[in-house]
Design an enzyme around this catalytic site. Structure first.
Site, mmCIF file in Angstrom:
data_model
loop_
_atom_site.group_PDB
_atom_site.id
_atom_site.type_symbol
_atom_site.label_atom_id
_atom_site.label_comp_id
_atom_site.label_asym_id
_atom_site.label_seq_id
_atom_site.Cartn_x
_atom_site.Cartn_y
_atom_site.Cartn_z
ATOM 1 N N CYS A 51 0.828 -1.211 0.000
ATOM 2 C CA CYS A 51 0.000 0.000 0.000
ATOM 3 C C CYS A 51 0.868 1.269 0.000
ATOM 4 O O CYS A 51 1.555 1.555 0.984
ATOM 5 C CB CYS A 51 -0.934 -0.039 1.211
ATOM 6 S SG CYS A 51 -1.708 1.535 1.602
ATOM 7 N N CYS A 54 0.004 3.846 2.718
ATOM 8 C CA CYS A 54 0.469 3.344 4.023
ATOM 9 C C CYS A 54 1.941 3.720 4.230
ATOM 10 O O CYS A 54 2.349 4.143 5.318
ATOM 11 C CB CYS A 54 0.324 1.820 4.108
ATOM 12 S SG CYS A 54 -1.363 1.207 3.946
#
Length: 693
Positions: A51, A54
């Site tokens: 991600c 993230c």
């Protein structure tokens, strides 16, 4: 002196921890215990390794001193990969389906608040505070359904839904609230977040309202905030145009957008105007012009815009499937990444560059020219791909595989698209050590590794069967050998799993096949042993490993016939008996005795197997051989009921003439008789070559 040094190191470590968010490596249960002891809630960062947002939060937000000061003081901070360990269970429990998601949980495990998506630190803290101070979503929902929320309270409810990732509910509540607002209300800065969320298109009513009242809003919420909203509306519209091939009518808006940009005060006007040029090239399917514009304007776009234009280029150029333009995109991307500061964006552009370069070569597999396996794994980690590791030598088989398999366009396009491809010569450099590490005993074997260097899959017999289909099993947890191997080593012995593992090993001709087959057979009860699901165990590939499986098949033939059908069972039993009998002819160490052959004949007769006559003839032929009979006359008599192509003439010929060379003439004569009785041209040609006729 040593004590002073230890104190200094301790102080330094404490300063480092306080300077950033201290995410502790705790299970959720341990985090709850600590939360109870410290009288704090838990702040749980739910992330995944792939991600991008993230990573941005981890690298750019939680490392800030202000983040450490806030989160370390108020929470027990924990981060958990949602795809590992207890991550999937936590995701299911708290309905985490987007990343990053931030959960605030009390010591009893109750969800207090939930936030979804990456955001700046100031906004994150504001949203955390908003959620903790407000009523719960459930309480708001009850009041909303009862019609007891005024407009300000409904605004608070909408905001809580928005930051919690409740997209559909937030949309419905927001639409309802917007209808209730008067023109005066819409100018109130309290409702600016709702207006901002709705003003997403250039020609929408909400954006027209913002532009008509621009000076007022700039005073109320700030010039930068209003400018950002106007910019986002343009970039959103243009993003759709360059990423997707929209209907021609949609591209008719490009001149309108261009005129609006030229005649209005829009932030980053020059960068947006260049993106309109990309949209025009996209509308005209003009890959060359798109790349010309991209190449000439790298200094104009910021990191976020570069991510957009390169992602769009990747999709656009891949559709054209032209190697020249793909190569050029790779060159531009690998040059452009050096000007990017954002690590996530930089990583994405490097991936586009490397993949484009790989896909733009000549037909066939693109092999990475890297100095070591470590560099290959680093490349795989960067690109988020598996490593296709081909072990070879200088032999004829390796050359044939290169010429016939890895040079083909279909195989090259497939491997170049999904893997980082690397050759290892088993006799050079680090090749021998790497082969030992991954259990490669012979060359011409493929081992697929994950980015950490762990085995994901293995493929042997590269020229047999559907190669791409076999390699594609890498992506299936139920077929990838490395994944199954890990489950086996961790103690999974469920029959269903063991069967999957056995089938995967069988394709590789792995030495472990026999162990797993015997182990699986021992695990099964009688019901399972005679079920269609485990029928494969009785194939000679597995049943020859131990007499237990073969004997069970023969002893329970009637049960098998009832469950699977006589034709299917008799075919395999006949194949098994045929294999056992032929084993005597070409394996000098075969332990089958004359008594064993007599038992086989009795079994064939009693069971009334299909093709019984052929099997009995073969058994009598093998029995003669076992009794060291050398006369052609006896063998012709025993094989009288056999089809000519089923007679094991070649094995008999070689073995008997080795014992009694003086019988060559009579055996050659029988061979000529067999040739005359054959109808299949392939068999006729083979026999003539064998007998040198």
């Amino acid at each position: 002196m040593k004590k002073l040094l230890l104190v200094f190191v301790g102080l330094l470590c404490s300063l480092v921890i306080s300077a950033q968010t201290n995410f502790q490596e705790l299970s959720l249960e341990k985090a709850r215990e600590q939360a109870r002891a410290e009288n704090k809630p838990i702040f749980l960062d739910c992330y995944t390794s792939w991600c991008g947002p993230c990573k941005m939060m981890a690298n750019d937000v939680f490392t800030l001193e202000a983040a450490g000061n806030y989160f370390n003081k108020n929470f027990v901070c924990v981060k958990i990969d949602m795809e590992k360990g207890e991550g999937p269970a936590i995701g299911k429990q708290y309905e985490v389906d987007a990343y990053p998601t931030f959960l605030i949980i009390n010591a009893d495990g109750k969800l207090m608040h939930k936030l979804v998506g990456a955001m700046p630190l100031e906004e994150l803290i504001e949203n955390v505070e908003c959620g903790l101070k407000a009523n719960s979503i459930a309480e708001y929902e009850a009041l909303y359904q009862a019609g007891k929320l005024d407009k300000t309270e409904q605004m608070a409810y909408w905001r809580l839904l928005s930051i919690s990732g409740e997209v559909v509910k937030a949309q419905n509540v927001g639409d309802d609230l917007w209808r209730k607002l008067s023109e005066k209300d819409k100018l109130n800065s309290i409702y600016w977040p709702l207006l901002r969320s709705r003003a997403t298109t250039i020609e929408g009513e909400e954006m027209k309202f913002v532009c008509a009242n621009r000076e007022y809003f700039e005073k109320e919420v700030g010039k930068e905030e209003v400018g950002k909203l106007i910019y986002n509306s343009f970039i959103t519209e243009l993003n759709m145009m360059i990423v997707y091939q929209l209907p021609a009518k949609k591209y008719e808006k490009v001149p309108v957008i261009k005129a609006l940009l030229e005649t209005n005060d829009v932030p980053r006007k020059e960068a947006l105007l260049k993106i309109t040029e990309l949209a025009e090239a996209r509308a005209n399917y003009d890959e060359k012009s798109y790349l010309d514009i991209l190449d000439a304007n790298l200094d104009i776009w910021n990191d976020s815009e570069k991510r957009t234009v390169f992602e769009a280029a990747k999709l656009f150029i891949s559709l054209a499937n032209g190697k020249e333009q793909t190569r050029r995109l790779g060159e531009i991307a690998l040059r452009a990444h050096e000007t990017v500061k954002d690590e996530v964006v930089k990583e994405g552009i490097i991936k586009i560059g490397l993949t484009s370069r790989r896909m733009s070569g000549n037909d066939g597999v693109y092999w990475e020219d890297l100095g070591s396996l470590k560099e290959v794994l680093d490349r795989a980690s960067l690109e988020g791909r598996y490593v296709f590791l081909y072990f070879h030598n200088d032999g004829q088989t390796s050359k044939l595989i290169n010429e016939k398999l890895f040079s083909s366009k279909e195989v090259g396009d497939y491997l170049n698209k999904f893997f980082v491809n690397y050759k290892i010569h088993v006799g050079e450099g680090e090749g021998a050590n790497i082969a030992r590490r991954y259990g490669v005993i012979v060359p011409n074997m493929v081992v697929v590794l994950d980015k950490y260097g762990a085995v994901r899959h293995r493929v042997s017999n590269l020229m047999q069967g559907d190669f791409i289909k076999h390699v594609n099993e890498t992506f299936d947890d139920n077929k990838a050998v490395g994944v199954l191997e890990m489950r086996y080593n961790m103690g999974d012995r469920s029959p269903e799993f063991m069967l999957k593992y056995l089938m995967a090993l069988g394709k590789l001709s792995s030495p472990r096949t026999s162990l797993v087959a015997v182990e699986l057979f021992a695990l099964l009860d009688d019901e399972q042993r005679t079920s269609p699901e485990f029928w494969v165990l009785y194939h000679p590939q597995f049943s020859m490993i131990t007499s237990d499986m073969k004997n069970y098949l023969l002893s329970n033939i009637q049960k098998f016939r009832e469950k699977l059908g006589a034709e299917k069972v008799d075919k395999l039993v006949g194949f098994q008996i045929n294999s056992d009998l032929n084993q005597v002819l070409y394996n000098a160490k075969a332990r089958t005795s004359v008594e064993d052959i007599d038992r086989m004949i009795r079994f064939i007769k009693q069971s009334k197997l299909q093709d019984s006559e052929q099997l009995i003839c073969l058994a009598n032929v093998v029995k003669l051989f076992k009794n060291k009979v050398c006369s052609v006359k006896e063998y012709k008599k025993a094989s009288k009921g056999m089809k000519p192509e089923e007679i094991p003439f070649a094995d008999l010929y070689a073995n008997i003439l080795a014992m009694e060379p003086g019988r060559t003439e009579e055996w050659n004569a029988w061979g000529k008789e067999i040739v005359d009785s054959l109808t299949d041209p392939k068999y006729i040609q083979w026999y003539k070559q064998f007998l040198q006729l």
